[in-house]
Design a protein around this motif. Sequence first.
Motif, PDB file in Angstrom:
ATOM      1  N   ALA A  86      25.054 -24.517 -16.349  1.00 55.25           N
ATOM      2  CA  ALA A  86      23.681 -25.010 -16.544  1.00 55.25           C
ATOM      3  C   ALA A  86      22.855 -24.841 -15.276  1.00 55.25           C
ATOM      4  N   LEU A  87      23.462 -25.066 -14.119  1.00 55.53           N
ATOM      5  CA  LEU A  87      22.729 -24.916 -12.856  1.00 55.53           C
ATOM      6  C   LEU A  87      22.386 -23.461 -12.568  1.00 55.53           C
ATOM      7  N   GLN A  88      23.176 -22.553 -13.107  1.00 53.44           N
ATOM      8  CA  GLN A  88      22.902 -21.124 -12.915  1.00 53.44           C
ATOM      9  C   GLN A  88      21.945 -20.577 -13.966  1.00 53.44           C
ATOM     10  N   ASN A  89      21.492 -21.438 -14.865  1.00 53.82           N
ATOM     11  CA  ASN A  89      20.657 -21.003 -15.972  1.00 53.82           C
ATOM     12  C   ASN A  89      19.256 -21.616 -15.923  1.00 53.82           C
ATOM     13  N   ILE A  90      18.849 -22.134 -14.776  1.00 53.01           N
ATOM     14  CA  ILE A  90      17.501 -22.675 -14.614  1.00 53.01           C
ATOM     15  C   ILE A  90      16.519 -21.505 -14.568  1.00 53.01           C
ATOM     16  N   PRO A  91      15.508 -21.500 -15.406  1.00 58.08           N
ATOM     17  CA  PRO A  91      14.602 -20.344 -15.460  1.00 58.08           C
ATOM     18  C   PRO A  91      14.011 -19.992 -14.099  1.00 58.08           C
ATOM     19  N   VAL A  92      14.062 -18.735 -13.750  1.00 60.76           N
ATOM     20  CA  VAL A  92      13.484 -18.134 -12.546  1.00 60.76           C
ATOM     21  C   VAL A  92      14.160 -18.666 -11.276  1.00 60.76           C
ATOM     22  N   LEU A  93      14.246 -19.973 -11.139  1.00 65.48           N
ATOM     23  CA  LEU A  93      14.770 -20.575  -9.912  1.00 65.48           C
ATOM     24  C   LEU A  93      16.208 -20.152  -9.641  1.00 65.48           C
ATOM     25  N   SER A  94      17.051 -20.192 -10.667  1.00 67.24           N
ATOM     26  CA  SER A  94      18.449 -19.800 -10.476  1.00 67.24           C
ATOM     27  C   SER A  94      18.550 -18.343 -10.050  1.00 67.24           C
ATOM     28  N   TYR A  95      17.725 -17.495 -10.618  1.00 67.53           N
ATOM     29  CA  TYR A  95      17.743 -16.078 -10.249  1.00 67.53           C
ATOM     30  C   TYR A  95      17.405 -15.911  -8.770  1.00 67.53           C
ATOM     31  N   LEU A  96      16.428 -16.669  -8.295  1.00 64.26           N
ATOM     32  CA  LEU A  96      16.039 -16.573  -6.890  1.00 64.26           C
ATOM     33  C   LEU A  96      17.130 -17.125  -5.978  1.00 64.26           C
ATOM     34  N   LEU A  97      17.736 -18.251  -6.359  1.00 63.36           N
ATOM     35  CA  LEU A  97      18.783 -18.857  -5.528  1.00 63.36           C
ATOM     36  C   LEU A  97      20.030 -17.971  -5.472  1.00 63.36           C
ATOM     37  N   LEU A  98      20.329 -17.314  -6.588  1.00 65.42           N
ATOM     38  CA  LEU A  98      21.490 -16.416  -6.620  1.00 65.42           C
ATOM     39  C   LEU A  98      21.162 -15.030  -6.081  1.00 65.42           C
ATOM     40  N   ARG A  99      19.901 -14.834  -5.696  1.00 62.45           N
ATOM     41  CA  ARG A  99      19.430 -13.553  -5.163  1.00 62.45           C
ATOM     42  C   ARG A  99      19.679 -12.403  -6.145  1.00 62.45           C
ATOM     43  N   GLY A 100      19.551 -12.735  -7.412  1.00 66.86           N
ATOM     44  CA  GLY A 100      19.662 -11.710  -8.438  1.00 66.86           C
ATOM     45  C   GLY A 100      21.057 -11.170  -8.634  1.00 66.86           C
ATOM     46  N   ARG A 101      22.085 -11.970  -8.312  1.00 71.55           N
ATOM     47  CA  ARG A 101      23.464 -11.504  -8.466  1.00 71.55           C
ATOM     48  C   ARG A 101      24.321 -12.573  -9.123  1.00 71.55           C
ATOM     49  N   CYS A 102      25.407 -12.123  -9.742  1.00 74.61           N
ATOM     50  CA  CYS A 102      26.354 -13.052 -10.348  1.00 74.61           C
ATOM     51  C   CYS A 102      26.980 -13.922  -9.271  1.00 74.61           C
ATOM     52  N   ALA A 103      27.169 -15.202  -9.573  1.00 76.38           N
ATOM     53  CA  ALA A 103      27.726 -16.128  -8.582  1.00 76.38           C
ATOM     54  C   ALA A 103      29.165 -15.783  -8.231  1.00 76.38           C
ATOM     55  N   ARG A 104      29.895 -15.142  -9.139  1.00 71.93           N
ATOM     56  CA  ARG A 104      31.312 -14.856  -8.869  1.00 71.93           C
ATOM     57  C   ARG A 104      31.530 -13.440  -8.362  1.00 71.93           C
ATOM     58  N   CYS A 105      31.110 -12.451  -9.142  1.00 73.52           N
ATOM     59  CA  CYS A 105      31.432 -11.063  -8.779  1.00 73.52           C
ATOM     60  C   CYS A 105      30.307 -10.347  -8.041  1.00 73.52           C
TER      61      CYS A 105
END
Length: 215
Positions: free
Chosen positions: A79-98
């Motif tokens: 759920a934390l990785q699915n916050i609209p727009v914000l999660s994409y920016l925090l993850l820098r546009g990459r998968c958290a695992r791979c």
Amino acid sequence: MLELLSSSAPLFIGCCAVLGLLVGSFLNVVIYRLPLMLQRSWRRECQELAGTWVADEEPAFNLVMPRSACPNCKAPITALQNIPVLSYLLLRGRCARCKTPISPRYPLIELLTGVASAVVAWKFGYGAAALAALVLTWFLVALTCIDLDTQLLPDSLTLPLLPAIMARANEVVRRPDATRLHRLHQHQRHPVATDRRRLSAGIPRALPGYPFLQS
């Protein structure tokens, strides 16, 4: 809360923008999965006609199941990785695992839906008209993206809109506009002059075709 939304336009617009971001996140799922669901349904129908279909051959696949996951490592999206727009920016546009790059299309659709929802709220204000326009806008976002991807317009998205569109079209046709009323009023006051103006305006348009009548 409803009284506060109706009395404060900025608050209403802001709430619609946030709601649009959330809906945009769900529309990403619809845009990706609905065409696949249609393809599976068509394949199943063909297999049934051919007598080769086996029940429970494939796992459930719909807008709810299975849970969203990374297409590369299959890691579930929390759920934390699915916050609209914000999660994409925090993850820098990459998968958290791979660390596989995530398409920027997902946040763009979320932003588009959020901005469009805010514009609708600003245009119509608080009320039933805004709600109807929001729903129509969300449907159109999904239909546009699916059309661009697959050249398909699923019946599950188009058919629910037909009654509302036909009702609106019927209302527009039945409602006389100011220009039509003015022309009708002028014709009632001066019918002969109106007919003469129509005749004089039609003659120049008919003259270029006159030689063809003689041949």
